[in-house]
Design a protein around this motif. Sequence first.
Motif, short mmCIF file in Angstrom:
data_model
loop_
_atom_site.label_atom_id
_atom_site.label_comp_id
_atom_site.label_asym_id
_atom_site.label_seq_id
_atom_site.Cartn_x
_atom_site.Cartn_y
_atom_site.Cartn_z
N TYR A 1 33.51 29.59 64.52
CA TYR A 1 33.95 29.34 63.15
C TYR A 1 34.76 30.52 62.65
O TYR A 1 34.83 31.57 63.29
CB TYR A 1 32.73 29.12 62.23
CG TYR A 1 31.90 30.36 62.02
CD1 TYR A 1 32.14 31.22 60.95
CD2 TYR A 1 30.86 30.68 62.90
CE1 TYR A 1 31.39 32.37 60.77
CE2 TYR A 1 30.11 31.82 62.73
CZ TYR A 1 30.38 32.66 61.65
OH TYR A 1 29.65 33.79 61.49
N TYR B 1 35.62 32.67 58.95
CA TYR B 1 35.36 32.84 57.52
C TYR B 1 36.66 33.31 56.89
O TYR B 1 37.12 34.41 57.14
CB TYR B 1 34.22 33.85 57.33
CG TYR B 1 33.97 34.28 55.91
CD1 TYR B 1 34.24 33.43 54.83
CD2 TYR B 1 33.43 35.54 55.64
CE1 TYR B 1 34.00 33.83 53.53
CE2 TYR B 1 33.19 35.94 54.33
CZ TYR B 1 33.48 35.08 53.28
OH TYR B 1 33.26 35.48 51.99
N GLU C 1 30.55 28.62 51.71
CA GLU C 1 30.71 27.56 52.70
C GLU C 1 32.08 26.88 52.60
O GLU C 1 32.62 26.40 53.60
CB GLU C 1 29.59 26.52 52.52
CG GLU C 1 29.43 25.66 53.74
CD GLU C 1 28.12 24.89 53.74
OE1 GLU C 1 27.25 25.20 52.91
OE2 GLU C 1 27.98 24.00 54.57
N ASN C 2 32.64 26.88 51.43
CA ASN C 2 33.97 26.30 51.27
C ASN C 2 35.02 27.03 52.09
O ASN C 2 36.10 26.50 52.33
CB ASN C 2 34.40 26.35 49.80
CG ASN C 2 33.63 25.35 48.98
OD1 ASN C 2 33.10 24.39 49.53
ND2 ASN C 2 33.56 25.58 47.68
N ILE D 1 34.43 28.47 55.08
CA ILE D 1 34.13 28.51 56.51
C ILE D 1 34.92 27.39 57.19
O ILE D 1 34.83 26.23 56.81
CB ILE D 1 32.62 28.28 56.76
CG1 ILE D 1 31.78 29.34 56.05
CG2 ILE D 1 32.34 28.24 58.26
CD1 ILE D 1 31.75 30.68 56.72
N ILE E 1 25.88 30.55 61.43
CA ILE E 1 26.96 31.14 60.66
C ILE E 1 26.32 32.24 59.81
O ILE E 1 25.55 31.96 58.89
CB ILE E 1 27.64 30.09 59.77
CG1 ILE E 1 28.24 28.99 60.66
CG2 ILE E 1 28.73 30.74 58.93
CD1 ILE E 1 28.92 27.89 59.91
N ILE F 1 26.67 32.55 55.74
CA ILE F 1 25.93 31.66 54.83
C ILE F 1 24.54 31.36 55.37
O ILE F 1 23.83 30.52 54.81
CB ILE F 1 26.70 30.34 54.58
CG1 ILE F 1 27.05 29.68 55.92
CG2 ILE F 1 27.94 30.59 53.75
CD1 ILE F 1 27.66 28.31 55.73
N LYS G 1 23.32 29.82 58.05
CA LYS G 1 23.10 28.41 58.30
C LYS G 1 23.26 28.15 59.80
O LYS G 1 24.10 28.78 60.45
CB LYS G 1 24.17 27.61 57.53
CG LYS G 1 23.97 26.12 57.57
CD LYS G 1 25.04 25.45 56.74
CE LYS G 1 25.19 24.00 57.12
NZ LYS G 1 26.36 23.39 56.51
#
Lengths: 278, 397
Positions: free
Chosen positions: A72, A74, A96-97, A99, A143, A146, A148
């Motif tokens: 991912y 960021y 999260e927006n 990522i 991640i 965040i 998660k």
Amino acid sequence: MSQQFTGSTRYILDEELAKIVNISMILEMPLLLKGEPGTGKTMLAHAIANSLNMALIVLNVKSSMKLVDALYQYDTLTRLNDSRFGDSGRDVSVIENYIKMGKIGQAFSSDTRCVLLIDEIDKADTDFQDDMLDVLDQMEFDIIEIDKTIKAKHRPVIIITSNAKKDLSDPFLGRCNFHHIAFPDPKMMQKIIHAHFPDIQRDLMENAIGTFFKLRELNDIEKKPATRELINWIRALQADPDFKPKKLVKGEVPYPGILFKKSPDYSRAVNHTRRRLY
Amino acid sequence: MFTNFFYQIKEVGIPVSPTSFLMLQKALSMGLIQTLDDFYTAGRSILIKSEKYFDIYDQVFAHHFEGADMPDPKGLEMDSMMETLLNEWLKDPKALADALGVDESVISKLSPEELIEYFKQRLADQTERHDGGNRWIGTGGTSPVGHSGYHPGGMRVGGVSNNKSAVKVAMERRYRDYSRSGPLTHAMMGEAIKRLRHMKPSGPKDHLNIDETITKTIKNGGEIELIFDRSFKDRLKVILAIDNGGWSMDPFIPVVQTLFDYARAQFKDLKTFFFHNTIYDNLWEDASRFRKPFKVKDFVRLDPQTRFIVVGDASMAPYELISTDGSIDISYRTGRPSIEQLRFIRDTFEKTIWLNPLPEHTWHYTQTIHTIRSIFPMFELSLDGLENGISHLMAKG
């Protein structure tokens, strides 16, 4: 077991490889493919995706790549911009927006089972390879920003290719199935050419393949021409209105530059054909 | 199941892990493997992780399921043995006829090709009769879901028709070219060149770059950042001395020369010399060993850091090595025995190796190989040997 891979229209599959692909799919193991360039390693993943109607996600490995890039990203820069101008409609306080999923992340979060092609794994360093296999083994990653965990919704069909510039590490190899694709023999090559040029003249195909294999056998060639070169060469021969397939029988080799891309190889091949002509 | 097979694979030196064996068991228990052919393919893709071992896997497979000869771990090639035998026998048809148990007149009617075919036939008979009894019962053919029969609409199964049994496929030994042992061939050139790439000096990053460190530190506003460089080393100089005398060396000379020629760019300097059997006062710069001699004495003037690589079979009559006038070339009388010259070379250069195209397990049959091995570290001219040799040349100290 319901889905079996049997080949596709543009890709000629040999039976042995079909078995291996099917076994790897059922055992849910990544399949590592090695072989000379031009033996269709990458094409195989395309063909599997095509014939099983799955989406194909390609991760092209680069030498500078870090594992996290494949998982991912960021996007801090966009977040900074958004917080300054505030006109994007995204909520800046929700990380999260920002990522974005990398290729492996995309494959994990896909709603349907997909084919994940990890192309030329050997370009990256060993740490990358081992870490990546950990992720592929566990089918999940974190991640950190965040806090998660992303879990794979469906285990993707994983195809890994390597040009064997470096040896892969033992733990890596331990977790994959392995196949080495040998260079196709002339008979197989005819089928491949036929799949690419359905209405090619018979004598052109036979003579071109004959010449091609003769040239491959020349001694001291560093980079032998591969299937891709042969296909391009045939395309060139077809495009040339003056070309007659008989010329190949006489030992003439037009457009050697399409087949040989290193200058010592090129001159060696040209010398060789000249010697045969006179 | 097949535990013996697993251990046989392990014994011949293929690295296999128990995990992968368990994976194979999983495949078996899931009913993925219906025939011996399936077992061959599945076993190979799950257990064997490198094409280097495909050939030896083929041999073990053929042995286990068909009682074919076990691969000799020392790697003596059946074919090459057969060839030498045949060559020997062709000179003496009577002995050949006796050995095959047929009349001499029958032999004399056959062309060499036919003869080889006949001979192979006899050998094949031999393997079939010499069945060890460890066959797997119920080989193939019973599977209800034959792969070749399944054509879903609109799809094409291409590829080779698979009339051959896995054992036959295994016995064909298609992967011989990828095998690591055995002498270097053109097919392995690419792999071999990769081995040579290790001949590049690369030290750890342990040199402090002061200018760069100061600049970085200023940029960091006083936070010290140390910048290290790789310690500077020059590229290597290499001398290649090739024995191009006897016919025994012929097949290897072009391979070795091409190999080093392709790698030339990464060396600072590559010199090639020639000799016959062993080194006396001179080496030659021309392959005919006539026009351009180079005095061994003059090696002292070269950089002692030069890596000196000898390629030769090191096989000759002992006197050629030890006596004062040893050369088999009559017109060429020398002062010092060759063995002294070899020692001199070894002492002149810090790193020397001898690459021998003969398979390593035959070395102890030849006395001169013994002697030369005590002077030069000797490695087999194979991918493995080359790798070990190069790491010896690049070792520190």
